[in-house]
Design a protein around this motif. Structure first.
Motif, PDB file in Angstrom:
ATOM      1  N   ILE A  10      40.418  -9.571   0.878  1.00 59.38           N
ATOM      2  CA  ILE A  10      41.111  -8.312   0.647  1.00 59.38           C
ATOM      3  C   ILE A  10      40.757  -7.339   1.763  1.00 59.38           C
ATOM      4  O   ILE A  10      39.583  -7.098   2.036  1.00 59.38           O
ATOM      5  CB  ILE A  10      40.753  -7.729  -0.730  1.00 59.38           C
ATOM      6  CG1 ILE A  10      41.354  -8.614  -1.833  1.00 59.38           C
ATOM      7  CG2 ILE A  10      41.238  -6.281  -0.868  1.00 59.38           C
ATOM      8  CD1 ILE A  10      41.021  -8.183  -3.235  1.00 59.38           C
ATOM      9  N   HIS A 167      46.176  -2.180   0.276  1.00 59.89           N
ATOM     10  CA  HIS A 167      45.316  -3.299   0.638  1.00 59.89           C
ATOM     11  C   HIS A 167      46.177  -4.561   0.621  1.00 59.89           C
ATOM     12  O   HIS A 167      47.256  -4.574   0.020  1.00 59.89           O
ATOM     13  CB  HIS A 167      44.155  -3.450  -0.343  1.00 59.89           C
ATOM     14  CG  HIS A 167      43.087  -2.420  -0.174  1.00 59.89           C
ATOM     15  ND1 HIS A 167      43.240  -1.108  -0.580  1.00 59.89           N
ATOM     16  CD2 HIS A 167      41.829  -2.503   0.349  1.00 59.89           C
ATOM     17  CE1 HIS A 167      42.129  -0.422  -0.314  1.00 59.89           C
ATOM     18  NE2 HIS A 167      41.262  -1.246   0.248  1.00 59.89           N
ATOM     19  N   GLY A 228      41.330 -12.475  -7.637  1.00 63.41           N
ATOM     20  CA  GLY A 228      40.768 -11.626  -6.589  1.00 63.41           C
ATOM     21  C   GLY A 228      41.077 -10.158  -6.797  1.00 63.41           C
ATOM     22  O   GLY A 228      40.212  -9.292  -6.584  1.00 63.41           O
ATOM     23  N   ASP A 231      38.920  -8.809  -9.832  1.00 65.65           N
ATOM     24  CA  ASP A 231      37.525  -8.580  -9.425  1.00 65.65           C
ATOM     25  C   ASP A 231      37.422  -7.351  -8.532  1.00 65.65           C
ATOM     26  O   ASP A 231      36.492  -6.535  -8.665  1.00 65.65           O
ATOM     27  CB  ASP A 231      36.989  -9.809  -8.677  1.00 65.65           C
ATOM     28  CG  ASP A 231      36.684 -10.966  -9.608  1.00 65.65           C
ATOM     29  OD1 ASP A 231      36.534 -10.733 -10.824  1.00 65.65           O
ATOM     30  OD2 ASP A 231      36.611 -12.116  -9.119  1.00 65.65           O
ATOM     31  N   TRP A 232      38.368  -7.206  -7.603  1.00 67.04           N
ATOM     32  CA  TRP A 232      38.351  -6.061  -6.686  1.00 67.04           C
ATOM     33  C   TRP A 232      38.481  -4.753  -7.453  1.00 67.04           C
ATOM     34  O   TRP A 232      37.757  -3.788  -7.183  1.00 67.04           O
ATOM     35  CB  TRP A 232      39.485  -6.207  -5.675  1.00 67.04           C
ATOM     36  CG  TRP A 232      39.601  -5.062  -4.719  1.00 67.04           C
ATOM     37  CD1 TRP A 232      38.966  -4.920  -3.512  1.00 67.04           C
ATOM     38  CD2 TRP A 232      40.386  -3.873  -4.881  1.00 67.04           C
ATOM     39  NE1 TRP A 232      39.311  -3.725  -2.922  1.00 67.04           N
ATOM     40  CE2 TRP A 232      40.183  -3.064  -3.737  1.00 67.04           C
ATOM     41  CE3 TRP A 232      41.256  -3.421  -5.875  1.00 67.04           C
ATOM     42  CZ2 TRP A 232      40.805  -1.828  -3.567  1.00 67.04           C
ATOM     43  CZ3 TRP A 232      41.880  -2.193  -5.718  1.00 67.04           C
ATOM     44  CH2 TRP A 232      41.661  -1.405  -4.576  1.00 67.04           C
ATOM     45  N   HIS A 233      39.386  -4.689  -8.404  1.00 63.36           N
ATOM     46  CA  HIS A 233      39.595  -3.439  -9.155  1.00 63.36           C
ATOM     47  C   HIS A 233      38.326  -3.015  -9.860  1.00 63.36           C
ATOM     48  O   HIS A 233      37.897  -1.842  -9.770  1.00 63.36           O
ATOM     49  CB  HIS A 233      40.707  -3.607 -10.175  1.00 63.36           C
ATOM     50  CG  HIS A 233      40.737  -2.516 -11.204  1.00 63.36           C
ATOM     51  ND1 HIS A 233      41.065  -1.208 -10.897  1.00 63.36           N
ATOM     52  CD2 HIS A 233      40.430  -2.513 -12.542  1.00 63.36           C
ATOM     53  CE1 HIS A 233      40.978  -0.461 -11.989  1.00 63.36           C
ATOM     54  NE2 HIS A 233      40.592  -1.229 -12.981  1.00 63.36           N
ATOM     55  N   SER A 235      35.282  -3.703  -9.338  1.00 66.98           N
ATOM     56  CA  SER A 235      34.107  -3.493  -8.479  1.00 66.98           C
ATOM     57  C   SER A 235      34.323  -2.411  -7.413  1.00 66.98           C
ATOM     58  O   SER A 235      33.390  -2.102  -6.673  1.00 66.98           O
ATOM     59  CB  SER A 235      33.725  -4.798  -7.774  1.00 66.98           C
ATOM     60  OG  SER A 235      34.760  -5.219  -6.902  1.00 66.98           O
ATOM     61  N   THR A 236      35.521  -1.821  -7.389  1.00 67.04           N
ATOM     62  CA  THR A 236      35.857  -0.843  -6.345  1.00 67.04           C
ATOM     63  C   THR A 236      36.156   0.511  -6.949  1.00 67.04           C
ATOM     64  O   THR A 236      37.102   0.650  -7.733  1.00 67.04           O
ATOM     65  CB  THR A 236      37.084  -1.317  -5.537  1.00 67.04           C
ATOM     66  OG1 THR A 236      36.835  -2.632  -5.017  1.00 67.04           O
ATOM     67  CG2 THR A 236      37.377  -0.362  -4.388  1.00 67.04           C
TER      68      THR A 236
END
Length: 240
Positions: A10, A167, A228, A231-233, A235-236
């Motif tokens: 990403i 992104h 992906g 997980d990104w959402h 953790s960001t």
């Protein structure tokens, strides 16, 4: 023709410039007979398929944080044949995801309906770029996202707060360009609005909403890009 993107990573994107080339896509020209035969088989399996117009890429690359690409309008039959062969050189697919984030930070996705080519798959409301999604020969990502979310879920994203930056995540299935939209309502309320929209449609594209409340709350039949993004959402942090 080039596709120069790191896979399965990403990345933030500063600017997006995907241009429309009026010339026929070389892939379609070179495979005209095979495309017609493949389409006949596809329609025999799923008579609901419609041979409309979509964009298929002939190049896509990152240059100093900018995403640069070229695409051509092709019939859906050409896109389906490409999809049956992917990945191949000289042709690729890009699409958008408006990630709907509820007041309690849950994600609201959808499950595709049984008459679609992606029947049963879970992802964020989305669709390929169509001729209507281009402004002055350039893909309008925001228009595409708002149009697809409105058509599939009934949710109007006009005026909804969102992150400014896009992104991307590139996989063999295609390249997704995404950003988060922050709605001020609970996930259950948003899901109920989507269900009402689906119930009112004569031929809905989606089966219904799917709520994802944490990174361990993975529904079945997730599309390839979704783990992906989920997980990104979670953790960001949100952009200020």
């Amino acid at each position: 023709m080039s596709f120069d993107l790191p896979a399965d990573v990403i990345l933030p994107v500063r600017n997006v410039s995907v241009r429309l080339d009026p010339a026929p896509h070389p892939f379609g020209v070179a495979n005209e007979e095979a495309i017609a035969q493949h389409w006949q088989r596809a329609v025999a399996d799923n008579p609901a398929l419609f041979n409309g117009e979509v964009a298929l890429l002939s190049s896509l690359r990152i240059d100093n944080g900018d995403l640069l690409g070229r695409c051509h309008i092709v019939r859906y039959a050409t896109f389906l044949y490409w999809r049956s062969l992917r990945p191949i050189s000289g042709a690729g697919h890009a699409y958008t995801h408006a990630m709907l984030v509820s007041a309690e930070n849950a994600l609201v996705a959808i499950r595709m309906g049984p008459s679609t080519i992606n029947a049963g798959l879970v992802y964020f409301a989305a669709g390929s770029f169509e001729p209507v999604d281009f402004r002055d020969g350039r893909a309008d990502l925001e228009f595409n996202m708002h149009r697809e979310v409105g058509e599939e879920t009934g949710i109007d994203l006009s005026g909804v707060r969102h992150e400014d930056r896009y992104h991307l995540l590139s996989k063999t299935t295609g390249t997704v360009l995404f950003r988060r939209y922050f709605l001020d309502r609970p996930a259950d309320e948003l899901a109920e609005e989507i269900r009402r929209h689906v119930a009112a449609e004569d031929d809905p594209e989606i089966e219904g909403p799917v709520i994802i409340r944490d990174p361990n709350d993975m529904p079945d039949r997730l599309a390839a890009q979704m783990p992906g993004l989920i997980d990104w959402h979670f953790s960001t942090p949100r952009e200020a």
